[in-house]
Design an enzyme around this catalytic site. Structure first.
Site, mmCIF file in Angstrom:
data_model
loop_
_atom_site.group_PDB
_atom_site.id
_atom_site.type_symbol
_atom_site.label_atom_id
_atom_site.label_comp_id
_atom_site.label_asym_id
_atom_site.label_seq_id
_atom_site.Cartn_x
_atom_site.Cartn_y
_atom_site.Cartn_z
ATOM 1 N N GLY A 107 8.839 4.379 -2.486
ATOM 2 C CA GLY A 107 10.289 4.536 -2.597
ATOM 3 C C GLY A 107 11.005 3.263 -2.195
ATOM 4 N N LYS A 165 -5.031 -0.378 0.417
ATOM 5 C CA LYS A 165 -4.405 0.005 1.690
ATOM 6 C C LYS A 165 -5.455 0.300 2.754
ATOM 7 C CE LYS A 165 -0.550 1.948 -0.925
ATOM 8 N NZ LYS A 165 -0.103 3.170 -1.624
ATOM 9 N N GLU A 186 3.866 -4.358 6.995
ATOM 10 C CA GLU A 186 3.979 -2.906 7.226
ATOM 11 C C GLU A 186 4.271 -2.170 5.920
ATOM 12 O OE1 GLU A 186 3.166 -0.019 9.082
ATOM 13 O OE2 GLU A 186 3.889 -1.241 10.743
ATOM 14 N N ASP A 212 -5.447 1.356 -5.615
ATOM 15 C CA ASP A 212 -4.305 1.158 -4.707
ATOM 16 C C ASP A 212 -4.638 1.703 -3.314
ATOM 17 O OD1 ASP A 212 -1.286 0.696 -4.258
ATOM 18 O OD2 ASP A 212 -1.542 2.812 -3.747
ATOM 19 N N GLY A 242 8.960 6.724 -10.339
ATOM 20 C CA GLY A 242 8.813 5.381 -9.761
ATOM 21 C C GLY A 242 7.737 5.281 -8.696
ATOM 22 N N ILE A 254 5.718 5.149 6.981
ATOM 23 C CA ILE A 254 4.961 5.414 8.216
ATOM 24 C C ILE A 254 4.620 4.068 8.872
ATOM 25 C CG2 ILE A 254 2.897 6.436 9.198
ATOM 26 C CD1 ILE A 254 2.581 8.055 6.592
ATOM 27 N N VAL A 308 12.002 -2.435 -4.476
ATOM 28 C CA VAL A 308 11.895 -2.692 -3.030
ATOM 29 C C VAL A 308 12.944 -3.718 -2.590
ATOM 30 C CG1 VAL A 308 10.392 -3.537 -1.189
ATOM 31 C CG2 VAL A 308 9.440 -2.127 -3.029
HETATM 32 N N1 HSE Z 1 1.790 3.424 -6.313
HETATM 33 C C1 HSE Z 1 1.855 3.560 -4.900
HETATM 34 C C2 HSE Z 1 1.672 5.042 -4.553
HETATM 35 C C3 HSE Z 1 3.197 3.068 -4.416
HETATM 36 O O1 HSE Z 1 1.725 5.881 -5.448
HETATM 37 O O2 HSE Z 1 1.434 5.347 -3.392
HETATM 38 C C4 HSE Z 1 3.267 2.831 -2.950
HETATM 39 O O3 HSE Z 1 2.293 1.941 -2.498
#
Ligand code: HSE
Length: 453
Positions: free
Chosen positions: A320, A223, A147, A219, A205, A154, A32
């Site tokens: 990404g 979010k 963000e 994860d 990645g 998005i 990043v």
């Molecule tokens: N590991 C996360 C995914 C990366 O696969 O969405 C982005 O937050």
């Protein structure tokens, strides 16, 4: 005489003071960070025009200084000490893109304590330590922007907080983990097994450093916690979220869902109900013709139902290097515009509303009300009606019953789609079903989401 409001603001002395370059210190120069460096350099003039001032990366903290120098050259000061960046007087805003929840928390809190704004893409940090971080930021009158923490390309945080600011949000639902969506797509489209699909996602990645965060739904729950806080003005309630990943999902259910006209997606859902908020991540059936079912590979999509705008949907890459950089730099542009403006004028940290929606509690699993898919192994094909009757006896509305298409090595299976029913009632009915003589093995249940207005 009418005067252009921008022109009339120009002479104000506080405006003059704020017009200087925004100096950025960055912690981490991995995927990043290097993307952020590249995009900032490539689009420098456009970004400056949009921000109203130039944005300069002045300092980077990296574990491997030689590698970092290879990326940023000699235009940027390098240090191995992240705290140096977090506290340096020449830094106006700290970009934290190192990840993790331990040292990252200390760096972010130190930056805030030193009066610096913070931009981070660290969803785990905010979901777990956000309450403390946002409270510290409010106290200091600085911005914490994130963000890049949710569905990177998005602008969903901006959409919820600004674009939909007029609305009462009813629900937010999304595919917000690219790794699992990639795995599910590969399993369905190419018949790849789970481990091979995960390996590909890691090589590309997409996966977290600890991929169990992806495949166990953690994860996505990080979010979702941020989305719900923005949508409903509720505190960050990661610990209360129901989190289920895709590791227990069986290929046979992917195929049976297809047979019934559905696709299985790992969905994060935050839905406001009278008694509280549903906050849940789980694999669910989505109608195959629905736009959400067309979101494949590592792509993300978020749907929002609100009272005035109605249904809106947002689609883009969820991971990404430059995709995340896009979000990080958009936050820097916001900081550039709002730095020096009274804190009350800042866009709120979490869209926390002035009224008392903070009391919104997370509903327990048993109270979640959705339709369901059931796969019931039976001894004989003619037992289909007995299964439907068994569910109806327990007041579970049965919408459709079918026999699963035959597949090698799999015995007869009855498939059921229910109408909406509380999870608690469904669990009791499934428990009773499990005890029936016709049932030949464990009953599988998955939620069905219509995603309709
Ligand atoms: N590991 C996360 C995914 C990366 O696969 O969405 C982005 O937050």
């Amino acid at each position: 005489m009418y005067r252009d409001p921008v022109e009339s603001l120009e002479p104000l002395h506080h405006r003059q003071a704020a017009i200087r370059t925004l100096r950025v210190g960055m912690i981490g120069i991995g995927t990043v960070g290097s993307g952020t460096f590249r995009v900032l350099a490539r689009n420098r003039a456009d970004i400056a025009a949009r921000a109203g001032r130039s944005i300069e990366l002045v300092m980077v903290a990296a574990r491997n200084l030689e590698r970092a120098a290879g990326i940023v050259g000699d235009s940027v000061a390098l240090t191995a000490d992240a705290m140096h960046v977090a506290t340096h007087p020449d830094v106006d805003v700290v970009v934290e893109v190192a990840g993790g929840t331990g040292p990252a928390r200390d760096w972010v809190l130190a930056a805030i304590a030193h009066g610096k704004h913070v931009v981070t893409a660290n969803k785990a940090l905010l979901a777990v330590h956000g309450a403390e971080i946002f409270a510290a930021a409010r106290e200091k009158g600085v911005i914490v922007a994130y963000e890049g923490a949710v569905a990177v390309s998005i602008p969903i945080i901006k959409a919820l907080r600004e674009g939909l600011a007029a609305n009462r949000i009813e629900w937010v639902a999304g595919i917000i983990n690219g790794t699992t969506n990639f795995i599910l797509s590969k399993m369905r489209d190419e018949g790849l097994d789970f481990a091979a699909a995960l390996e590909q996602a890691q090589a590309l990645g997409y996966a977290e450093a600890d991929p169990s965060f992806d495949i166990e739904g953690v994860d996505a729950a990080h979010k979702l916690t941020l989305l719900a806080a923005n949508a409903f003005g509720m505190p960050l309630r990661f610990a209360d979220a129901q989190v289920e990943g895709i590791t227990a999902l069986q290929g046979v259910d992917v195929a049976c869902a297809e047979q019934l006209g559905y696709r299985i997606k790992l969905l994060g859902v935050a839905r406001r109900q009278a008694a509280g908020v549903e906050l849940r991540v789980q694999p669910v059936l989505v109608p195959a013709a629905h736009l959400m079912a067309q979101v494949n590979g590592s792509m993300n999509a978020v749907m929002v139902k609100s009272d005035a705008a109605g249904l809106t949907m947002y689609y883009g890459a969820g991971a990404g290097s430059e995709q995340t950089a896009s979000a990080v730099i958009a936050d820097l542009v916001d900081v550039a515009r709002l730095d020096g403006v009274h804190a009350a004028q800042h866009v709120p940290h979490l869209g926390v509303h002035a009224h008392a929606t903070n009391a919104l509690a997370v509903l327990p699993r048993a109270a979640v009300h959705t339709s369901h898919y059931l796969r019931v192994p039976v001894h004989a094909l003619d037992q289909i009606q007995a299964i439907a009757a068994g569910l109806a006896e327990r007041k579970v509305p049965v919408r459709q019953v079918a026999l699963a298409a035959e597949r090698p090595g799999v015995g007869p299976q009855v498939l059921v789609l229910t109408g909406p029913v509380e999870q608690g009632a469904l669990d009791l009915a499934v428990h009773a079903l499990q005890a029936r003589a016709e049932v030949a093995g464990p009953v599988t249940t998955l939620r069905v989401e219509s995603l309709e207005g």
